[in-house]
Design a protein around this motif. Structure first.
Motif, short mmCIF file in Angstrom:
data_model
loop_
_atom_site.label_atom_id
_atom_site.label_comp_id
_atom_site.label_asym_id
_atom_site.label_seq_id
_atom_site.Cartn_x
_atom_site.Cartn_y
_atom_site.Cartn_z
N GLN A 167 -27.48 -11.27 14.75
CA GLN A 167 -27.97 -10.72 16.01
C GLN A 167 -27.47 -11.47 17.24
N GLN A 168 -26.87 -12.62 17.04
CA GLN A 168 -26.40 -13.40 18.19
C GLN A 168 -25.12 -12.80 18.77
N SER A 169 -24.86 -13.13 20.02
CA SER A 169 -23.65 -12.64 20.67
C SER A 169 -22.42 -13.35 20.12
N PRO A 170 -21.38 -12.60 19.72
CA PRO A 170 -20.18 -13.23 19.20
C PRO A 170 -19.11 -13.49 20.27
N VAL A 171 -19.44 -13.18 21.52
CA VAL A 171 -18.44 -13.31 22.58
C VAL A 171 -17.97 -14.76 22.66
N GLY A 172 -16.66 -14.94 22.66
CA GLY A 172 -16.06 -16.28 22.69
C GLY A 172 -15.75 -16.83 21.31
N LYS A 173 -16.26 -16.20 20.28
CA LYS A 173 -15.98 -16.67 18.91
C LYS A 173 -14.68 -16.07 18.41
N THR A 174 -14.22 -16.58 17.28
CA THR A 174 -12.95 -16.14 16.73
C THR A 174 -13.17 -15.14 15.60
N LEU A 175 -12.20 -14.27 15.44
CA LEU A 175 -12.20 -13.29 14.37
C LEU A 175 -10.77 -13.18 13.85
N TYR A 176 -10.61 -13.21 12.55
CA TYR A 176 -9.29 -13.10 11.94
C TYR A 176 -9.00 -11.64 11.63
N LEU A 177 -7.87 -11.16 12.14
CA LEU A 177 -7.33 -9.85 11.79
C LEU A 177 -6.01 -10.11 11.08
N ASP A 178 -5.99 -9.87 9.77
CA ASP A 178 -4.91 -10.35 8.90
C ASP A 178 -4.87 -11.87 9.05
N ASN A 179 -3.74 -12.40 9.42
CA ASN A 179 -3.64 -13.86 9.60
C ASN A 179 -3.66 -14.26 11.07
N HIS A 180 -3.99 -13.35 11.93
CA HIS A 180 -3.96 -13.61 13.36
C HIS A 180 -5.38 -13.93 13.86
N VAL A 181 -5.47 -14.95 14.69
CA VAL A 181 -6.76 -15.38 15.24
C VAL A 181 -6.98 -14.67 16.58
N PHE A 182 -8.08 -13.93 16.66
CA PHE A 182 -8.43 -13.21 17.88
C PHE A 182 -9.70 -13.78 18.48
N GLU A 183 -9.80 -13.67 19.79
CA GLU A 183 -11.03 -14.03 20.50
C GLU A 183 -11.86 -12.77 20.73
N VAL A 184 -13.12 -12.81 20.34
CA VAL A 184 -14.02 -11.68 20.57
C VAL A 184 -14.47 -11.72 22.03
N VAL A 185 -14.17 -10.64 22.78
CA VAL A 185 -14.53 -10.62 24.19
C VAL A 185 -15.64 -9.61 24.49
N GLY A 186 -15.95 -8.74 23.53
CA GLY A 186 -16.99 -7.75 23.79
C GLY A 186 -17.50 -7.09 22.53
N VAL A 187 -18.73 -6.61 22.61
CA VAL A 187 -19.36 -5.84 21.54
C VAL A 187 -19.80 -4.52 22.15
N VAL A 188 -19.40 -3.41 21.52
CA VAL A 188 -19.63 -2.10 22.10
C VAL A 188 -20.45 -1.24 21.15
N ALA A 189 -21.30 -0.40 21.72
CA ALA A 189 -22.01 0.60 20.91
C ALA A 189 -21.01 1.65 20.46
N PRO A 190 -21.34 2.43 19.42
CA PRO A 190 -20.40 3.46 18.96
C PRO A 190 -19.95 4.35 20.11
N VAL A 191 -18.64 4.53 20.25
CA VAL A 191 -18.09 5.33 21.34
C VAL A 191 -18.47 6.79 21.17
N THR A 192 -18.41 7.29 19.95
CA THR A 192 -18.80 8.67 19.65
C THR A 192 -19.37 8.72 18.25
N ARG A 193 -20.33 9.60 18.03
CA ARG A 193 -20.98 9.69 16.72
C ARG A 193 -20.54 10.94 15.95
N HIS A 194 -20.38 12.05 16.66
CA HIS A 194 -20.18 13.32 15.96
C HIS A 194 -18.71 13.66 15.76
N ILE A 195 -17.93 13.57 16.81
CA ILE A 195 -16.54 14.03 16.76
C ILE A 195 -15.64 12.97 17.38
N LYS A 196 -14.64 12.55 16.62
CA LYS A 196 -13.67 11.58 17.17
C LYS A 196 -12.63 12.37 17.94
#
Length: 437
Positions: A167-196
Motif C-alpha cells: 500500500q505504500q507509495s513506490p515513487v522513487g523506487k526502482t523496478l526492473y524491466l528485463d535487465n534494465h533498472v527503471f525509476e518509478v515516477v507515478g502510479v495510475v488508476a486503470p486508464v480504461t476498464r471496458h474497451i482499450k
C-alpha cells in the motif's frame, strides 16, 4: 384510485397463484435473457471516454505506392510506420500527441523475493496520461525530458504497485524491466476498464497494459512489438534499425484537438507533411489520403460492435416476444373468466375506462415483479459470462441505466401484451351477465 387498483391487482394475483407465478416466471426469463445480451451490447457500444471523445483523434496515413492497397473500407492502414510516428511527434503540431506501441518486459524487483513476470507494456509519450484522463494515485507522469532523452522512468498501474510494493507509495523506487533498472515516477488508476479504444489491433476488450514507459526508449532499447506489424512492400529487415526505417505499420498515433479550427489546422499540417515526404520519395500516390477519426468514429470504423452482437440482441428481444405471446394467452383466459364480476361492476356504475385501467395496472404489476426477478436472472447469466470469458469480465455487468431499464422494459412489454385482454374484458355487456346471475 391508483392505489385501489394496486390493491385489487394484488388480490387478483393471490386468487390465481399458479397462473400468476407462471406469468411472472415467463416475464423474468424473457427479461433475464434480453438484459444479459443488452447489457453486454450496451457496455460494448458505450462511449469509453465521454468527456473527451470528440477531442481525441486517431491518425491514419496512406503511404502505400500506387497499386498497393489495404483491406480497410477506405484503403487506409490502421497504424503508422515508425518514421511517420517519429516525425509527427517531433513536429508537435497538435495540442497533445501520443505515439504508442504495445511491447512487454519481464518485471521484477531484482531480488529473490519476487519472481519475474512477463507483462505487456505501452511505450508512449507523457501526453498519453493527460489525453486519456488518467488518474494518478501517487506521483505523476515522467518529465518531458524523458521523452527526449530516453530516460528510464516508468509509470505503473495501481494493481501492479500494490502487488509489488504493498500500500505504500513506490515513487522513487526502482523496478526492473528485463535487465534494465527503471525509476518509478507515478502510479495510475486503470486508464480504461471496458474497451482499450486507443489500441484495437489485438482485441478491443483485452486487459490494458499496466506498465508505461517513454516512447523514446523504443529506439534506445530496441523494444519488440507485442502488437500487429503489417507491411506492404518487400524490404530487407536485417537489423532493428532496418525495422525502424521500414514502411512496416506497427505503431498507433493519437492527437488531441479541442475544436474544428484546431482540427483544420492539423489537417493542413498533415497535407504539408505528405507533400514534404513526397519530395523524399515516399507517399508516391498522386492523391495520398489521411484520416482523423474521433473515438466513437474509430470504434465504428474498427467494428468494435460486430453484426453478431446486434443479431444476438435482436434474437433476445424475439425470445421476449415469444414469452409475451404466451402471457397474452394466459391473461386473456384469466380476464375473461372474470367477465361476470366485471359485468356486475359495470352495472353498478363502473365505466369501461375504469375497468380497462384496473386490468392494465394488474398487468403492470406482473411486469414489475417479473422485471425484478429478471434482474436476478440476468445477473446470474452475466456472472456465467464473466467466469467463462475473461475478456468480457468488465463488459458482462449491469450499470445503473440497465438496472432501471429491466423493470421498465418488463412493464412496457406486459402492458402492450395486456392491451387486448384488458380491452376485451372492459367491453363486457352487463345485461348478459345480470340475466345469468
Amino acid at each position: 384510485m391508483f392505489w385501489h387498483y394496486i390493491d385489487l391487482s394484488w388480490r387478483s394475483l393471490k386468487r390465481t397463484p399458479m397462473v400468476s407465478t407462471l406469468m411472472v416466471l415467463a416475464i423474468a426469463i424473457g427479461i433475464g435473457v434480453t438484459m444479459t445480451t443488452l447489457s453486454v451490447y450496451h457496455m460494448m457500444s458505450a462511449d469509453p471516454i465521454p468527456a473527451k471523445s470528440k477531442q481525441l483523434f486517431a491518425v491514419q496515413l496512406q503511404s502505400m505506392d500506387d497499386g498497393d492497397g489495404w483491406w480497410t473500407s477506405d484503403d487506409l492502414p490502421y497504424q503508422l510506420s515508425f518514421p511517420d510516428a517519429e516525425n509527427l511527434y517531433q513536429d508537435r503540431a497538435a495540442k497533445a500527441q501520443a505515439p504508442m506501441l504495445r511491447t512487454g518486459f519481464a518485471v521484477h524487483l531484482g531480488d529473490a523475493r519476487t519472481k519475474p513476470q512477463l507483462m505487456g507494456a505501452r511505450a508512449t509519450s507523457r501526453d498519453f496520461f493527460s489525453m486519456f484522463n488518467a488518474q494518478f494515485v501517487h506521483g505523476g507522469a515522467w518529465r518531458e525530458q524523458a521523452d527526449k532523452d530516453a530516460m528510464k522512468q516508468v509509470v505503473i498501474e495501481r494493481s501492479l504497485s500494490e502487488e509489488l510494493y504493498g500500500q505504500q507509495s513506490p515513487v522513487g523506487k526502482t523496478l526492473y524491466l528485463d535487465n534494465h533498472v527503471f525509476e518509478v515516477v507515478g502510479v495510475v488508476a486503470p486508464v480504461t476498464r471496458h474497451i482499450k479504444f486507443y489500441d484495437l489491433n489485438n482485441g478491443a476488450f483485452r486487459k490494458p497494459e499496466r506498465i508505461f514507459v517513454p516512447f523514446s526508449l523504443i529506439r534506445e532499447l530496441e523494444l519488440p512489438s507485442w502488437g500487429n506489424s503489417n507491411g506492404w512492400k518487400r524490404e530487407e529487415i536485417k537489423s532493428y534499425q532496418d525495422k525502424l526505417n521500414s514502411e512496416i505499420y506497427w505503431l498507433q498515433y493519437w492527437v488531441e484537438l479541442d475544436n474544428d479550427e484546431q482540427k483544420q489546422q492539423y489537417s493542413d499540417y498533415l497535407r504539408n507533411y505528405i507533400d514534404q515526404q513526397k519530395q523524399l520519395g515516399r507517399f508516391t500516390r498522386e492523391h495520398p489520403k489521411f484520416s482523423l477519426r474521433d473515438v466513437n468514429q474509430w470504434m465504428t470504423y474498427n467494428k468494435v460492435v460486430s453484426e453478431d452482437n446486434k443479431i444476438l440482441v435482436l434474437l433476445s428481444f424475439m425470445f421476449l416476444a415469444v414469452c409475451l405471446a404466451n402471457i397474452l394467452g394466459l391473461l386473456l383466459a384469466k380476464f375473461m373468466r372474470r367477465a361476470p364480476e366485471v359485468g356486475v361492476r359495470r352495472a353498478l356504475g363502473a365505466s369501461k375506462t375504469q375497468v380497462f385501467m384496473q386490468h392494465l395496472v394488474e398487468v403492470a404489476l406482473l411486469g414489475s415483479l417479473g422485471g425484478v426477478l429478471g434482474i436476478f436472472l440476468a445477473q446470474l447469466s452475466l456472472w456465467g459470462v464473466r467466469e467463462s470469458y475473461s475478456a468480457y469480465s468488465d463488459l458482462a455487468t449491469m450499470d445503473g441505466f440497465m438496472l432501471i431499464s429491466a423493470p421498465v422494459i418488463a412493464i412496457i412489454a406486459c402492458v402492450v401484451a395486456g392491451l387486448l385482454p384488458a380491452w376485451q374484458v372492459c367491453r363486457t355487456n352487463p345485461a348478459y351477465y345480470l340475466k345469468t346471475q
